[in-house]
Scaffold this motif. Structure first.
Motif, PDB file in Angstrom:
ATOM      1  N   ALA A  38       0.831  -1.211   0.000  1.00 22.51           N
ATOM      2  CA  ALA A  38       0.000   0.000   0.000  1.00 22.51           C
ATOM      3  C   ALA A  38       0.863   1.257   0.000  1.00 22.51           C
ATOM      4  O   ALA A  38       0.544   2.248  -0.668  1.00 22.51           O
ATOM      5  CB  ALA A  38      -0.938  -0.011   1.208  1.00 22.51           C
ATOM      6  N   ALA A  39       1.976   1.239   0.736  1.00 22.91           N
ATOM      7  CA  ALA A  39       2.856   2.405   0.802  1.00 22.91           C
ATOM      8  C   ALA A  39       3.474   2.711  -0.555  1.00 22.91           C
ATOM      9  O   ALA A  39       3.539   3.872  -0.978  1.00 22.91           O
ATOM     10  CB  ALA A  39       3.945   2.177   1.844  1.00 22.91           C
ATOM     11  N   LEU A  40       3.950   1.691  -1.260  1.00 25.77           N
ATOM     12  CA  LEU A  40       4.556   1.924  -2.572  1.00 25.77           C
ATOM     13  C   LEU A  40       3.491   2.239  -3.625  1.00 25.77           C
ATOM     14  O   LEU A  40       3.742   3.004  -4.559  1.00 25.77           O
ATOM     15  CB  LEU A  40       5.382   0.708  -2.990  1.00 25.77           C
ATOM     16  N   ALA A  41       2.302   1.661  -3.471  1.00 24.73           N
ATOM     17  CA  ALA A  41       1.200   2.027  -4.368  1.00 24.73           C
ATOM     18  C   ALA A  41       0.856   3.505  -4.209  1.00 24.73           C
ATOM     19  O   ALA A  41       0.517   4.188  -5.186  1.00 24.73           O
ATOM     20  CB  ALA A  41      -0.029   1.158  -4.068  1.00 24.73           C
ATOM     21  N   ASP A  42       0.964   4.014  -2.988  1.00 30.16           N
ATOM     22  CA  ASP A  42       0.748   5.442  -2.732  1.00 30.16           C
ATOM     23  C   ASP A  42       1.755   6.272  -3.523  1.00 30.16           C
ATOM     24  O   ASP A  42       1.407   7.264  -4.173  1.00 30.16           O
ATOM     25  CB  ASP A  42       0.886   5.695  -1.234  1.00 30.16           C
ATOM     26  N   ASP A  43       3.026   5.878  -3.483  1.00 28.97           N
ATOM     27  CA  ASP A  43       4.061   6.610  -4.221  1.00 28.97           C
ATOM     28  C   ASP A  43       3.793   6.586  -5.722  1.00 28.97           C
ATOM     29  O   ASP A  43       3.943   7.601  -6.416  1.00 28.97           O
ATOM     30  CB  ASP A  43       5.437   6.007  -3.938  1.00 28.97           C
ATOM     31  N   ILE A  44       3.413   5.425  -6.235  1.00 25.66           N
ATOM     32  CA  ILE A  44       3.162   5.297  -7.676  1.00 25.66           C
ATOM     33  C   ILE A  44       2.001   6.189  -8.092  1.00 25.66           C
ATOM     34  O   ILE A  44       2.086   6.944  -9.073  1.00 25.66           O
ATOM     35  CB  ILE A  44       2.881   3.825  -8.045  1.00 25.66           C
ATOM     36  N   ALA A  45       0.915   6.121  -7.345  1.00 28.22           N
ATOM     37  CA  ALA A  45      -0.264   6.923  -7.693  1.00 28.22           C
ATOM     38  C   ALA A  45       0.017   8.404  -7.524  1.00 28.22           C
ATOM     39  O   ALA A  45      -0.329   9.219  -8.390  1.00 28.22           O
ATOM     40  CB  ALA A  45      -1.450   6.498  -6.825  1.00 28.22           C
ATOM     41  N   TYR A  46       0.648   8.763  -6.437  1.00 28.51           N
ATOM     42  CA  TYR A  46       0.886  10.171  -6.119  1.00 28.51           C
ATOM     43  C   TYR A  46       1.707  10.838  -7.219  1.00 28.51           C
ATOM     44  O   TYR A  46       1.317  11.871  -7.784  1.00 28.51           O
ATOM     45  CB  TYR A  46       1.608  10.270  -4.774  1.00 28.51           C
ATOM     46  N   ASN A  47       2.861  10.263  -7.526  1.00 27.19           N
ATOM     47  CA  ASN A  47       3.752  10.888  -8.505  1.00 27.19           C
ATOM     48  C   ASN A  47       3.134  10.956  -9.889  1.00 27.19           C
ATOM     49  O   ASN A  47       3.173  12.002 -10.557  1.00 27.19           O
ATOM     50  CB  ASN A  47       5.080  10.134  -8.558  1.00 27.19           C
ATOM     51  N   ASN A  48       2.582   9.862 -10.343  1.00 31.55           N
ATOM     52  CA  ASN A  48       2.079   9.829 -11.710  1.00 31.55           C
ATOM     53  C   ASN A  48       0.849  10.699 -11.901  1.00 31.55           C
ATOM     54  O   ASN A  48       0.712  11.391 -12.915  1.00 31.55           O
ATOM     55  CB  ASN A  48       1.791   8.378 -12.120  1.00 31.55           C
ATOM     56  N   HIS A  49      -0.031  10.687 -10.936  1.00 27.27           N
ATOM     57  CA  HIS A  49      -1.236  11.490 -11.107  1.00 27.27           C
ATOM     58  C   HIS A  49      -0.985  12.969 -10.832  1.00 27.27           C
ATOM     59  O   HIS A  49      -1.702  13.829 -11.345  1.00 27.27           O
ATOM     60  CB  HIS A  49      -2.352  10.907 -10.243  1.00 27.27           C
ATOM     61  N   ASP A  50       0.079  13.283 -10.085  1.00 27.51           N
ATOM     62  CA  ASP A  50       0.470  14.685  -9.974  1.00 27.51           C
ATOM     63  C   ASP A  50       1.054  15.179 -11.297  1.00 27.51           C
ATOM     64  O   ASP A  50       0.880  16.353 -11.656  1.00 27.51           O
ATOM     65  CB  ASP A  50       1.472  14.879  -8.837  1.00 27.51           C
ATOM     66  N   ILE A  51       1.756  14.312 -12.013  1.00 25.22           N
ATOM     67  CA  ILE A  51       2.203  14.681 -13.359  1.00 25.22           C
ATOM     68  C   ILE A  51       0.995  14.995 -14.229  1.00 25.22           C
ATOM     69  O   ILE A  51       0.947  16.016 -14.927  1.00 25.22           O
ATOM     70  CB  ILE A  51       3.031  13.546 -13.993  1.00 25.22           C
ATOM     71  N   ASP A  52       0.017  14.118 -14.190  1.00 22.34           N
ATOM     72  CA  ASP A  52      -1.209  14.307 -14.976  1.00 22.34           C
ATOM     73  C   ASP A  52      -1.863  15.645 -14.638  1.00 22.34           C
ATOM     74  O   ASP A  52      -2.157  16.464 -15.521  1.00 22.34           O
ATOM     75  CB  ASP A  52      -2.156  13.147 -14.670  1.00 22.34           C
ATOM     76  N   ASP A  84       2.563   1.332 -15.269  1.00 22.19           N
ATOM     77  CA  ASP A  84       2.861  -0.066 -15.566  1.00 22.19           C
ATOM     78  C   ASP A  84       4.349  -0.359 -15.368  1.00 22.19           C
ATOM     79  O   ASP A  84       4.722  -1.410 -14.815  1.00 22.19           O
ATOM     80  CB  ASP A  84       2.447  -0.387 -17.004  1.00 22.19           C
ATOM     81  N   LEU A  85       5.203   0.557 -15.791  1.00 20.77           N
ATOM     82  CA  LEU A  85       6.642   0.370 -15.649  1.00 20.77           C
ATOM     83  C   LEU A  85       7.036   0.293 -14.174  1.00 20.77           C
ATOM     84  O   LEU A  85       7.831  -0.559 -13.768  1.00 20.77           O
ATOM     85  CB  LEU A  85       7.374   1.524 -16.334  1.00 20.77           C
ATOM     86  N   MET A  86       6.464   1.184 -13.358  1.00 23.10           N
ATOM     87  CA  MET A  86       6.803   1.205 -11.935  1.00 23.10           C
ATOM     88  C   MET A  86       6.264  -0.034 -11.225  1.00 23.10           C
ATOM     89  O   MET A  86       6.943  -0.609 -10.362  1.00 23.10           O
ATOM     90  CB  MET A  86       6.265   2.478 -11.288  1.00 23.10           C
ATOM     91  N   VAL A  87       5.054  -0.454 -11.573  1.00 23.88           N
ATOM     92  CA  VAL A  87       4.480  -1.650 -10.955  1.00 23.88           C
ATOM     93  C   VAL A  87       5.300  -2.883 -11.321  1.00 23.88           C
ATOM     94  O   VAL A  87       5.600  -3.725 -10.465  1.00 23.88           O
ATOM     95  CB  VAL A  87       3.005  -1.816 -11.380  1.00 23.88           C
ATOM     96  N   THR A  88       5.682  -2.994 -12.587  1.00 20.55           N
ATOM     97  CA  THR A  88       6.482  -4.135 -13.032  1.00 20.55           C
ATOM     98  C   THR A  88       7.816  -4.185 -12.313  1.00 20.55           C
ATOM     99  O   THR A  88       8.273  -5.253 -11.869  1.00 20.55           O
ATOM    100  CB  THR A  88       6.705  -4.058 -14.553  1.00 20.55           C
ATOM    101  N   ASP A  89       8.463  -3.025 -12.156  1.00 17.46           N
ATOM    102  CA  ASP A  89       9.728  -2.957 -11.439  1.00 17.46           C
ATOM    103  C   ASP A  89       9.545  -3.333  -9.973  1.00 17.46           C
ATOM    104  O   ASP A  89      10.350  -4.078  -9.400  1.00 17.46           O
ATOM    105  CB  ASP A  89      10.294  -1.544 -11.555  1.00 17.46           C
ATOM    106  N   LEU A  90       8.466  -2.836  -9.360  1.00 17.49           N
ATOM    107  CA  LEU A  90       8.181  -3.136  -7.955  1.00 17.49           C
ATOM    108  C   LEU A  90       8.011  -4.635  -7.744  1.00 17.49           C
ATOM    109  O   LEU A  90       8.577  -5.212  -6.799  1.00 17.49           O
ATOM    110  CB  LEU A  90       6.919  -2.392  -7.530  1.00 17.49           C
ATOM    111  N   ILE A  91       7.262  -5.279  -8.597  1.00 11.73           N
ATOM    112  CA  ILE A  91       7.025  -6.713  -8.455  1.00 11.73           C
ATOM    113  C   ILE A  91       8.320  -7.494  -8.627  1.00 11.73           C
ATOM    114  O   ILE A  91       8.616  -8.426  -7.862  1.00 11.73           O
ATOM    115  CB  ILE A  91       5.946  -7.177  -9.456  1.00 11.73           C
TER     116      ILE A  91
END
Length: 407
Positions: free
Chosen positions: A211-225, A273-280
């Motif tokens: 959940a913590a890393l999902a927060d980072d992924i969502a936060y950064n990418n959607h702030d770019i958006d 997708d790139l960040m999730v793939t790297d995380l996994i």
């Protein structure tokens, strides 16, 4: 080497939900602080998730700032949409790793409940106002909401969530340092720890780490958006940042003339997708290295097991630096945050000096705890202000400081 080679399989659905030996299992929960009959149709973690979804604090996230104050546009993220996006990523990653999706989703949905109105600017202002009284942090406030401030049930305050969910929310960003000279745990966390040991010095379970890393992924990418849509920076500017440079160049080659809106969306979805793939991939590497055989062994591991690889961590650091300079410190954002800090500071000062201006139900609570206790009064005023949505805080400020406003 890891004993169970199935843990290394790749691809979606590599493991069935909750099947990994190191997942938190609902049938092995440490239970609830107040025992109660469990649901015959839902696991304990499903029930936690549902209680969070139905809470008043969760609904109010709809009108709480992520970066932009709610009235600046309908398409910008709020704390609610952000929390839903975090939950989606956490759920997907947990399924792939064989973790408990329901627990990961519960932690993701709850992780921002304690945020004030006006985002980090509101939190900074409230923390400054509360400095003489123990300070304020949104993580501590989240635990206050989950264990005290939600008043829906006849037999207890709060939501009476399981140990695993509360532990995950409190520790989702990692272990909390013990109390040392010059360092004190936040007030609510310290007090709750005396009642129920959340093992603050250990890692959280893997679901909370996800959940913590999902927060980072969502936060950064959607702030770019949101930043591109707001005109704070352009696609050409972020196209200079790796790995966005390769993503955007590839899109322009494949879809020449693609309209701006679609280009933004395609960029963001590929980056996620790139960040999730790297995380996994990095998480599976760490699992193979440590070979945890239970959730308890995850908590006692020498480091977090859910992580990005070194390259992605560096990309994430560069991206955070870009957003800090070009978005969070943009003069347009600064002007709004300057106003909102004053709203929070002045409301706090007024209610501390004149608690009789608080709504009746809050005055009742104040009388019950002792009006002569400055620290208790400050904490109650902080609870009142932290629970405000952006629009309610603006309206309350107008009611209290504009002589033309109706009360």
């Amino acid at each position: 080497m890891i004993a169970d080679q199935s843990l290394l399989r790749t691809g979606p659905g590599a493991l069935s939900p909750g099947s990994a030996v190191f997942a938190c299992r609902p049938d092995q929960t440490r239970g609830r602080l107040k025992p109660e009959p469990e649901s015959p149709t839902r696991s304990v973690f499903q029930r936690d998730r549902d209680r969070i979804l139905h809470s008043g604090a969760f609904r109010k996230l709809k009108y709480k700032t992520q970066v932009f104050v709610y009235h600046e546009g309908d398409y910008y993220r709020t704390r609610l949409t952000h929390s839903l996006e975090v939950a989606q990523i956490a759920r997907s990653v947990s399924r792939t790793l064989g973790l408990n999706e329901d627990l990961a989703e519960a932690v993701a949905l709850a992780h921002d409940l304690g945020h004030t109105c006006f985002g980090h600017a509101g939190e900074e202002a409230l923390n400054e106002a509360m400095r003489p009284y123990g300070g304020f942090s949104h993580n501590d406030q989240t635990l206050r909401i989950l264990t005290r401030l939600e008043r829906r049930y006849a037999e207890f305050d709060g939501l009476n969530l399981t140990w695993e969910t509360l532990e995950g929310v409190v520790k989702h960003n990692g272990p909390l340092l013990p109390e040392l000279p010059g360092h004190r745990l936040p007030t609510t966390i310290r007090e709750f720890q005396e009642v129920w040991d959340l093992e603050l010095g250990t890692n959280p379970g893997m679901e909370a780490q996800v959940a913590a890393l999902a927060d980072d992924i969502a936060y950064n990418n959607h702030d770019i958006d949101d930043g591109v849509r707001a005109g704070l920076f352009t696609l050409d500017e972020i196209a200079e940042l790796p790995p966005l440079d390769g993503i955007i160049a590839g899109l322009r080659d494949r879809y020449p003339g693609l309209d701006h809106t679609r280009m933004i969306h395609e960029t963001i979805r590929r980056m996620i997708d790139l960040m999730v793939t790297d995380l996994i991939a990095e998480t599976r590497r760490r699992i193979a290295e440590v070979d945890p055989r239970s959730a308890a062994e995850v908590r006692s591991a020498p480091r977090a097991l859910v992580a990005f690889g070194d390259g992605m961590r560096e990309h994430d650091r560069v991206l955070r630096g870009f957003l800090k300079q070009r978005m969070y410190r943009h003069y347009k954002v600064n002007r709004v945050t300057s106003k909102t800090r004053r709203v929070v500071s002045e409301l706090f000062g007024l209610f501390m000096a004149e608690p009789e201006c608080l709504p009746t139900e809050w005055q009742v609570d104040l009388a019950a705890m002792g009006a002569s206790d400055d620290t208790s009064r400050a904490r109650l005023v902080a609870d009142y202000i932290a629970g405000m949505t952006d629009r309610f805080a603006l309206a309350e400020y107008e009611r209290m400081f504009d002589m033309e406003s109706k009360t």
